[in-house]
Design a protein around this motif. Structure first.
Motif, PDB file in Angstrom:
ATOM      1  N   ASN A   8     -97.412  39.437  55.787  1.00 17.35           N
ATOM      2  CA  ASN A   8     -97.507  39.211  54.344  1.00 17.35           C
ATOM      3  C   ASN A   8     -96.201  38.570  53.860  1.00 17.35           C
ATOM      4  O   ASN A   8     -95.123  39.155  54.000  1.00 17.35           O
ATOM      5  N   PRO A   9     -96.281  37.346  53.285  1.00 13.37           N
ATOM      6  CA  PRO A   9     -95.048  36.637  52.908  1.00 13.37           C
ATOM      7  C   PRO A   9     -94.191  37.385  51.878  1.00 13.37           C
ATOM      8  O   PRO A   9     -92.978  37.151  51.815  1.00 13.37           O
ATOM      9  N   MET A  10     -94.791  38.293  51.109  1.00 17.38           N
ATOM     10  CA  MET A  10     -94.020  39.060  50.112  1.00 17.38           C
ATOM     11  C   MET A  10     -92.869  39.827  50.764  1.00 17.38           C
ATOM     12  O   MET A  10     -91.902  40.203  50.103  1.00 17.38           O
ATOM     13  N   HIS A  11     -92.966  40.103  52.055  1.00 20.54           N
ATOM     14  CA  HIS A  11     -91.955  40.905  52.747  1.00 20.54           C
ATOM     15  C   HIS A  11     -90.939  40.068  53.519  1.00 20.54           C
ATOM     16  O   HIS A  11     -89.887  40.564  53.886  1.00 20.54           O
ATOM     17  N   VAL A  12     -91.288  38.813  53.783  1.00 19.79           N
ATOM     18  CA  VAL A  12     -90.429  38.033  54.682  1.00 19.79           C
ATOM     19  C   VAL A  12     -90.079  36.631  54.183  1.00 19.79           C
ATOM     20  O   VAL A  12     -89.198  35.987  54.759  1.00 19.79           O
ATOM     21  N   VAL A  13     -90.737  36.129  53.154  1.00 21.78           N
ATOM     22  CA  VAL A  13     -90.472  34.761  52.688  1.00 21.78           C
ATOM     23  C   VAL A  13     -89.964  34.818  51.246  1.00 21.78           C
ATOM     24  O   VAL A  13     -90.741  35.009  50.305  1.00 21.78           O
ATOM     25  N   ALA A  38     -91.920  35.337  47.461  1.00 20.67           N
ATOM     26  CA  ALA A  38     -91.782  36.546  46.643  1.00 20.67           C
ATOM     27  C   ALA A  38     -91.300  36.186  45.235  1.00 20.67           C
ATOM     28  O   ALA A  38     -91.782  36.721  44.232  1.00 20.67           O
ATOM     29  N   ILE A  39     -90.371  35.243  45.170  1.00 17.82           N
ATOM     30  CA  ILE A  39     -89.823  34.828  43.874  1.00 17.82           C
ATOM     31  C   ILE A  39     -90.900  34.103  43.053  1.00 17.82           C
ATOM     32  O   ILE A  39     -91.061  34.359  41.864  1.00 17.82           O
ATOM     33  N   SER A  60     -86.887  39.470  44.777  1.00 16.84           N
ATOM     34  CA  SER A  60     -86.629  39.099  46.177  1.00 16.84           C
ATOM     35  C   SER A  60     -87.809  39.618  46.994  1.00 16.84           C
ATOM     36  O   SER A  60     -88.756  40.165  46.428  1.00 16.84           O
ATOM     37  N   VAL A  61     -87.726  39.433  48.300  1.00 17.50           N
ATOM     38  CA  VAL A  61     -88.716  40.093  49.149  1.00 17.50           C
ATOM     39  C   VAL A  61     -88.562  41.606  48.982  1.00 17.50           C
ATOM     40  O   VAL A  61     -87.514  42.081  48.550  1.00 17.50           O
ATOM     41  N   PHE A  62     -89.614  42.333  49.302  1.00 14.61           N
ATOM     42  CA  PHE A  62     -89.523  43.795  49.275  1.00 14.61           C
ATOM     43  C   PHE A  62     -90.142  44.345  50.555  1.00 14.61           C
ATOM     44  O   PHE A  62     -90.892  43.660  51.249  1.00 14.61           O
ATOM     45  N   ARG A  79    -104.892  38.029  45.891  1.00 17.77           N
ATOM     46  CA  ARG A  79    -103.883  38.577  46.793  1.00 17.77           C
ATOM     47  C   ARG A  79    -102.558  38.877  46.085  1.00 17.77           C
ATOM     48  O   ARG A  79    -101.866  39.840  46.406  1.00 17.77           O
ATOM     49  N   GLY A  80    -102.212  38.042  45.113  1.00 17.03           N
ATOM     50  CA  GLY A  80    -100.953  38.247  44.402  1.00 17.03           C
ATOM     51  C   GLY A  80    -100.934  39.515  43.561  1.00 17.03           C
ATOM     52  O   GLY A  80     -99.869  40.004  43.195  1.00 17.03           O
ATOM     53  N   ARG A  81    -102.129  40.013  43.228  1.00 16.59           N
ATOM     54  CA  ARG A  81    -102.199  41.220  42.402  1.00 16.59           C
ATOM     55  C   ARG A  81    -102.647  42.429  43.214  1.00 16.59           C
ATOM     56  O   ARG A  81    -102.873  43.507  42.657  1.00 16.59           O
ATOM     57  N   THR A  82    -102.812  42.245  44.518  1.00 15.40           N
ATOM     58  CA  THR A  82    -103.363  43.336  45.315  1.00 15.40           C
ATOM     59  C   THR A  82    -102.244  44.127  45.994  1.00 15.40           C
ATOM     60  O   THR A  82    -101.341  43.537  46.596  1.00 15.40           O
TER      61      THR A  82
END
Lengths: 142, 168
Positions: free
Chosen positions: A39-44, A48-49, A55-57, B92-95
């Motif tokens: 999941n890019p939210m954690h590594v990219v 995330a921004i 930042s990533v979380f 996906r952005g809200r999940t």
């Protein structure tokens, strides 16, 4: 493995907290690589921004894994019958995670001692990242 | 709202599919996973340490089956499917991942080959804290080993959060 002392714990008992210091971006990357959860939210960072984060979380399942280590160290992996983690807040790069728990119920039936354990993972500010619980089943037969 | 209506989603409740196949539990992967969660226990690295503790082989950490995310462990015919046949149409952005639960019958052990059958257990909606609908989906994966013995069951709750108003 002898589980003699594990049969005689009491409601209110705790194990010393597990402290995982300075959980940082590199840990998020390692967890992604080991778990297959990319999941890019954690590594990219740019992703995330773009999604409105600072930042990533951290992956929730990384913090859940810290909770699982705490329970496995305390009671023995083989005695964990159930583990539940509820994700309450996000883990930010550089945070320290502190996992603690307490026995809230004990029961004995036939040759088995069971415990219900409440669990919590907090960041350095004491915000709850995960609240959870586990069921432990100790087979008392020799 | 997800792309699919609540009625469409509710019709999917109760359906099951094999979404994990040939998940060979390998010593190297177990060690790598243990390292990534910063657990330095010898149990996950040494056959001797595992045997001393009464295990039949090196056990995997309790959340190891997260590796089912790797395409390698997905049945080939499902690899190109969105969310492996359980595409709920969530944005996906809200999940977010709301909750994760495991029930263990026996430790996952190096040498096991696991098959996972996934079921959509429930879908429901709730009013969000600041208005709007939140949609919840509960998914379960039952893992069996090469002898068809149940090893563990994992349940996860995915939440599509309400569409936010302009942030303050």
């Amino acid at each position: 493995m002898t589980s003699e002392h594990l049969e005689s714990l009491s409601v209110g008992d705790s194990a010393p907290p597990l402290v995982v210091s300075d959980v940082d971006r590199i840990d998020f990357v390692k967890y992604a690589g080991a778990s297959g959860d990319f999941n890019p939210m954690h590594v990219v960072e740019p992703a995330a921004i773009d999604a409105g984060r600072e930042s990533v979380f951290g992956p929730g399942m990384l913090t859940a894994a810290f909770v699982s280590s705490y329970v496995a160290d305390w009671f023995g992996l083989e005695n964990v019958a159930r583990l539940r983690t509820r994700f309450e807040a996000l883990l930010w790069p550089g945070d320290t995670v502190r996992v603690s728990g307490e026995i809230v119920e004990r029961s004995v039936e036939d040759d088995r001692t069971s415990y219900e354990v409440d669990l919590v993972a907090e960041n350095g500010d004491g915000d709850v990242l995960i609240s959870g619980d586990a069921t432990i089943e100790i087979d008392d037969r020799p | 709202m997800p792309e699919k209506s609540l009625e469409e989603l509710r019709e999917m409740v109760g359906t099951s599919k094999v979404t994990v196949e040939d998940l060979h539990v390998e010593a190297g992967k177990v060690e790598e996973f243990a390292r990534s969660i910063r657990d330095d226990s010898e149990l996950y690295r040494s056959e001797e340490a595992a045997a001393e503790r009464g295990f039949d082989g090196i056990p995997a950490p309790l959340t190891f089956t997260r590796v089912h995310m790797f395409p390698r462990y997905c049945p080939p015919e499902r690899r190109d499917e969105k969310r492996r046949g359980f595409d709920l149409g969530f944005d996906r952005g809200r999940t977010v991942h709301g909750e994760q639960e495991y029930e263990y019958e026996r430790p996952v052990t190096v040498g096991d080959t696991l098959t996972g059958t996934q079921t959509l257990v429930d879908v429901y909606q709730k009013e969000g804290g600041r208005g709007g609908q939140m949609t919840f989906a509960e998914l379960e994966i039952e893992y069996r080993n090469q002898d068809d013995e149940l090893v563990l069951t994992e349940r996860r709750t995915r939440i599509e959060t309400a569409e936010s108003e302009e942030d303050d």
